[in-house]
Design a protein around this motif. Sequence first.
Motif, PDB file in Angstrom:
ATOM      1  N   ASN A  83     -14.726  16.674 -24.872  1.00  0.00           N
ATOM      2  CA  ASN A  83     -14.966  17.311 -26.598  1.00  0.00           C
ATOM      3  C   ASN A  83     -16.122  16.020 -26.313  1.00  0.00           C
ATOM      4  O   ASN A  83     -16.699  15.315 -26.890  1.00  0.00           O
ATOM      5  CB  ASN A  83     -14.440  17.126 -27.518  1.00  0.00           C
ATOM      6  N   GLU A  84     -14.823  15.384 -26.651  1.00  0.00           N
ATOM      7  CA  GLU A  84     -14.832  13.653 -26.819  1.00  0.00           C
ATOM      8  C   GLU A  84     -15.969  12.665 -26.273  1.00  0.00           C
ATOM      9  O   GLU A  84     -17.292  12.192 -26.274  1.00  0.00           O
ATOM     10  CB  GLU A  84     -14.095  12.414 -26.980  1.00  0.00           C
ATOM     11  N   LEU A 139     -30.074  16.233 -26.609  1.00  0.00           N
ATOM     12  CA  LEU A 139     -28.995  16.695 -25.775  1.00  0.00           C
ATOM     13  C   LEU A 139     -29.782  17.461 -24.606  1.00  0.00           C
ATOM     14  O   LEU A 139     -28.234  17.558 -23.574  1.00  0.00           O
ATOM     15  CB  LEU A 139     -28.039  17.504 -26.793  1.00  0.00           C
ATOM     16  N   ALA A 171     -30.915   7.569 -24.454  1.00  0.00           N
ATOM     17  CA  ALA A 171     -29.878   7.938 -25.184  1.00  0.00           C
ATOM     18  C   ALA A 171     -30.409   6.789 -26.203  1.00  0.00           C
ATOM     19  O   ALA A 171     -29.595   7.125 -27.532  1.00  0.00           O
ATOM     20  CB  ALA A 171     -28.136   6.382 -24.470  1.00  0.00           C
ATOM     21  N   GLY A 188     -18.504  14.511 -25.150  1.00  0.00           N
ATOM     22  CA  GLY A 188     -20.101  14.739 -25.396  1.00  0.00           C
ATOM     23  C   GLY A 188     -20.424  14.515 -26.590  1.00  0.00           C
ATOM     24  O   GLY A 188     -21.743  13.697 -26.942  1.00  0.00           O
ATOM     25  N   LEU A 189     -19.692  14.120 -28.122  1.00  0.00           N
ATOM     26  CA  LEU A 189     -19.499  13.847 -28.466  1.00  0.00           C
ATOM     27  C   LEU A 189     -20.167  12.178 -28.853  1.00  0.00           C
ATOM     28  O   LEU A 189     -21.142  11.534 -28.519  1.00  0.00           O
ATOM     29  CB  LEU A 189     -18.352  13.376 -29.199  1.00  0.00           C
ATOM     30  N   LEU A 190     -20.051  11.323 -27.440  1.00  0.00           N
ATOM     31  CA  LEU A 190     -20.340  10.168 -27.597  1.00  0.00           C
ATOM     32  C   LEU A 190     -21.708   9.828 -26.998  1.00  0.00           C
ATOM     33  O   LEU A 190     -22.501   8.960 -27.441  1.00  0.00           O
ATOM     34  CB  LEU A 190     -19.411   9.048 -26.346  1.00  0.00           C
ATOM     35  N   ARG A 191     -22.162  11.264 -26.021  1.00  0.00           N
ATOM     36  CA  ARG A 191     -23.525  11.147 -25.305  1.00  0.00           C
ATOM     37  C   ARG A 191     -24.171  11.544 -26.532  1.00  0.00           C
ATOM     38  O   ARG A 191     -25.268  10.847 -27.145  1.00  0.00           O
ATOM     39  CB  ARG A 191     -23.465  12.675 -24.468  1.00  0.00           C
ATOM     40  N   ALA A 192     -23.569  12.583 -27.797  1.00  0.00           N
ATOM     41  CA  ALA A 192     -24.213  12.771 -28.966  1.00  0.00           C
ATOM     42  C   ALA A 192     -24.881  11.364 -29.309  1.00  0.00           C
ATOM     43  O   ALA A 192     -25.825  11.355 -30.315  1.00  0.00           O
ATOM     44  CB  ALA A 192     -24.174  14.013 -29.518  1.00  0.00           C
ATOM     45  N   LEU A 193     -23.855  10.783 -29.948  1.00  0.00           N
ATOM     46  CA  LEU A 193     -24.111   9.275 -30.105  1.00  0.00           C
ATOM     47  C   LEU A 193     -24.631   8.461 -30.064  1.00  0.00           C
ATOM     48  O   LEU A 193     -24.599   7.045 -30.702  1.00  0.00           O
ATOM     49  CB  LEU A 193     -23.049   8.504 -31.066  1.00  0.00           C
ATOM     50  N   GLY A 194     -25.224   8.010 -28.842  1.00  0.00           N
ATOM     51  CA  GLY A 194     -25.887   8.017 -27.969  1.00  0.00           C
ATOM     52  C   GLY A 194     -25.458   6.835 -26.949  1.00  0.00           C
ATOM     53  O   GLY A 194     -26.178   5.916 -27.068  1.00  0.00           O
ATOM     54  N   SER A 195     -24.456   7.126 -26.084  1.00  0.00           N
ATOM     55  CA  SER A 195     -23.552   6.423 -25.568  1.00  0.00           C
ATOM     56  C   SER A 195     -24.476   6.574 -24.188  1.00  0.00           C
ATOM     57  O   SER A 195     -24.720   8.439 -23.745  1.00  0.00           O
ATOM     58  CB  SER A 195     -22.817   6.853 -24.733  1.00  0.00           C
ATOM     59  N   GLU A 196     -25.305   5.876 -23.519  1.00  0.00           N
ATOM     60  CA  GLU A 196     -25.733   6.410 -21.671  1.00  0.00           C
ATOM     61  C   GLU A 196     -24.599   6.199 -21.021  1.00  0.00           C
ATOM     62  O   GLU A 196     -23.435   6.138 -21.138  1.00  0.00           O
ATOM     63  CB  GLU A 196     -26.093   5.041 -21.610  1.00  0.00           C
ATOM     64  N   PRO A 248     -24.120  16.925 -22.077  1.00  0.00           N
ATOM     65  CA  PRO A 248     -23.359  16.859 -23.073  1.00  0.00           C
ATOM     66  C   PRO A 248     -23.326  18.410 -24.078  1.00  0.00           C
ATOM     67  O   PRO A 248     -22.123  18.288 -25.154  1.00  0.00           O
ATOM     68  CB  PRO A 248     -24.119  16.108 -24.011  1.00  0.00           C
ATOM     69  N   VAL A 249     -24.203  19.091 -23.963  1.00  0.00           N
ATOM     70  CA  VAL A 249     -24.472  20.156 -23.974  1.00  0.00           C
ATOM     71  C   VAL A 249     -22.800  20.830 -24.406  1.00  0.00           C
ATOM     72  O   VAL A 249     -22.238  21.371 -24.932  1.00  0.00           O
ATOM     73  CB  VAL A 249     -25.752  21.029 -23.721  1.00  0.00           C
ATOM     74  N   ARG A 307     -10.584  15.441 -23.032  1.00  0.00           N
ATOM     75  CA  ARG A 307     -11.549  14.599 -23.191  1.00  0.00           C
ATOM     76  C   ARG A 307     -12.401  15.091 -23.435  1.00  0.00           C
ATOM     77  O   ARG A 307     -13.938  14.121 -23.775  1.00  0.00           O
ATOM     78  CB  ARG A 307     -11.374  13.016 -23.230  1.00  0.00           C
ATOM     79  N   LEU A 329     -19.905  19.647 -25.162  1.00  0.00           N
ATOM     80  CA  LEU A 329     -19.203  19.377 -26.410  1.00  0.00           C
ATOM     81  C   LEU A 329     -19.244  21.238 -27.363  1.00  0.00           C
ATOM     82  O   LEU A 329     -18.346  21.268 -27.675  1.00  0.00           O
ATOM     83  CB  LEU A 329     -20.668  19.638 -28.401  1.00  0.00           C
TER      84      LEU A 329
END
Lengths: 226, 399
Positions: free
Chosen positions: B304-305, A54, A78, B307-315, B392-393, B302, B396
Motif C-alpha cells: 500500500n505504502e 497511475l 511521476a 502504491g501511495l508513494l508512487r501516487a504522490l509522485g515517487s519515481e 501503482p494501481v 508495505r 494501492l
Amino acid sequence: MIRLQHIERFFQVGEEKVHALRDVDFSAAKGEYIAIMGPSGSGKSTLLNIVGLLDRPDGGTYELDNIMTTTLNDKQQADVRRHKIGFVFQFFHLVPRLTAEQNVELPLVLAGVEKAERKGRVQETLQAFGIGDRARHRPDQLSGGQRQRVAIARATIMKPTVILADEPTGNLDRASGNDVIEIIEDLNSRGITLIMVTHDPELGDRAKRRIKMVDGRIEEDIGKQI
Amino acid sequence: MYIRDFIQLTTSAVRSHRMRSFLTALGIAVGIGSVVLLTSLGEGLHRFMLAEFTQFGTNLIGINPGRVTTGGISGALISNIRPLSIEDAQALARIPQVVDVISVVQGNASVESGKKQRRTTIYGIDSAAPEVFKLKVAAGRFLPDDPPRAARAFAVLGSKVREELFGTGQVLGKRIRIGSERYRVIGSMESKGQMLGFDLDDTVWIPTAKALAMFNRESLMEIDVLYKEGSSADEVSEQIKKILVARHGSEDFTITTQEKMLEILGKILNILTLAVGGLGGISLLVGGVGILTIMTIAVNERTNEIGLLRALGSEKNQILGIFLGEAVILAAIGGFAGLVLGVGGAWLLELIVPALPTHTSWTYIIAAELLAAVIGLLAGVLPARRAAALNPVDALRGE
C-alpha cells in the motif's frame, strides 16, 4: 485542462480479456466539479487512475494542461503527478509509522523541498484543515474523519490543479463523510478541478457535472460545460 | 529528495520494527563478529609463527644431506648420497659473502653430574652458533674455535639443564658425563624459550666432531650458513651449490634459504587466515539471507505504502532507493555491532588466554565492513526491485 481521446484499456483476468474502457472521450475544464458514477466494474476507477497517471491506457491520447502525457516516460509522469495531481483514497493510505505532520510532509520530502520551507507549509495546511492539534499523532490515534483530513491535506500540499477522489467517504460515517465532502468542495470552489468517483447517488447529485459509466463506456454526461 | 530526508525516511521504517530490525542486524553482527574474531586469531597465529622462525635471524641458509625429490623410486635402492662432512662446512666458509658456517649434529643422551642425571638434547655445534642462532651466553663462554678434528671435550649448558643439574650453584669448571665421555663445563646459556615445542633450554652444546663420534654418525645433519646482510640469498645458495657439487660429484643435498621458507610459511598462514575468515563468511552469508527474508516481508507488508508513494509522485528509482537503503542500514548497523563484538571478543580472548595470540588486522576489518554493506545491497536488490516494479494501481488496491 484535461482531454482524453479514444482511450482504450484492457485487463487480462485469467484466460479472459476484459475491456475496461472502450473508446472513451472525456474532457474537463479547469475548476470543474465532476462526479463519476456507475456500477462496480464499469471502469470508473480505471478512468480515474488513467487521469491520475497511475495507469497507462492501451490506446488513445491524454493531454493534461497542454502536456501530452501519453508520450512521457515513468520519470516524467511521476513529475507531472507530483506537481499537478492530488489523490484522496477511500482507505486514506496514511503511512502508519509516520505522524500526521510527517504524512502531510511526505510529498514535499519526495519533491526535495527544503526543510525550513516544509515546516511552515505543513503547519499552515494542518491548521487550514482543522487538525493542527493532531500534528504529532499517528494515524492509529486519529478518528476516520481526522485521517481523511490528513490525507486531503497531503493531497493539497503540492498545490495541485486536479484533485482525484476515489470514494472519499466510503469508509466514513455520515457526519464525518459530510464534513470531508465540504472540505473537498471548498477546495473546488477555490479553482481546483475536482473529479470524484462514487456510487452514492446523493453524493453524486451534489456535483455540477455527473458522468454515468456502464461497461467501460460513458453513457450519460449531464451538465457538461464544453 | 535530500540525503538527510532519505536517511530519515529509511531509518523510520527500520525503527518502527525494533525487534525485527534488531534480530536481522544481529544475524549480520554475528557474521561480521566471527569474521573479525577468526581472522584476528589467524593473524595472531601468523605473527606468532613468523616471530618463532625469525628469532634465529633471516640471513640463514640451511643445507641438509639428501635430495628432496619426487622421483618415484625409493632413495634406498640407489643410495649414492654422500655424507655432509665438516670439511664441506669449512669449504663453504670460503665464500666471500658468508659470515659464519656452523655444522650441526643433534641427538639424545643422558647427562650426569654427581648423582644427578638427565636425558636431554645434545647439539654438536661450532663456536659461531651464538651469532648465527642469536643465542646469549649467561656465564663463562661458548665453545672455543678449536680445529674440528682436535676439539677439546668442553660443554655449554642450556639454562634448564644447568638448573636441573646444578640448581643455582656454580657450574663453570664442573665436570659432567655425557654418554660415556667426560666433559668440562665452560659456560651456560641464557634462556631462549621454546620454538614450536622444542625446548632450546633443555640442551647441552658440545663440539660437532665430538657429537659425530658420540652418536656414531658419518654425516652432519645440517650445515647452516649465515651470510652478510644485504647479499642475495639466491646468489649465495648458487655458490654453495657449485662448491658442494664439485666436492660430491652430484647434487645430493638440499638447500633451504630462510627467505624462501618464510615466504612459504607466510603463504600457508595467509591461506589459513583466509580459510577461517571464510568460515566466518558463511555466517555472514546466513545473515544476508536474513536481510533478504525481512526485506521481502517488508515489501509485501508495505505494498500500500509503495502504491501511495508512487501516487504522490515517487519515481521507481526512489522506491528502489528507499528499500535498498533499509537493507543497507540493517547491514551497516549489524556490521558495526559485529565489529565491536569481534574486536571486543579478540581483546577479551587475549586477556583470558594470554597464550593465544590474536591480532586484529585493519585490512580484514575494513574488508568485513565493506562485505556487510555489499551483502546488504545484494540482499536488498531483489525485494527493492520488486517494490519498484509494482504497478501503482495494484499496489494501492492490495489491502
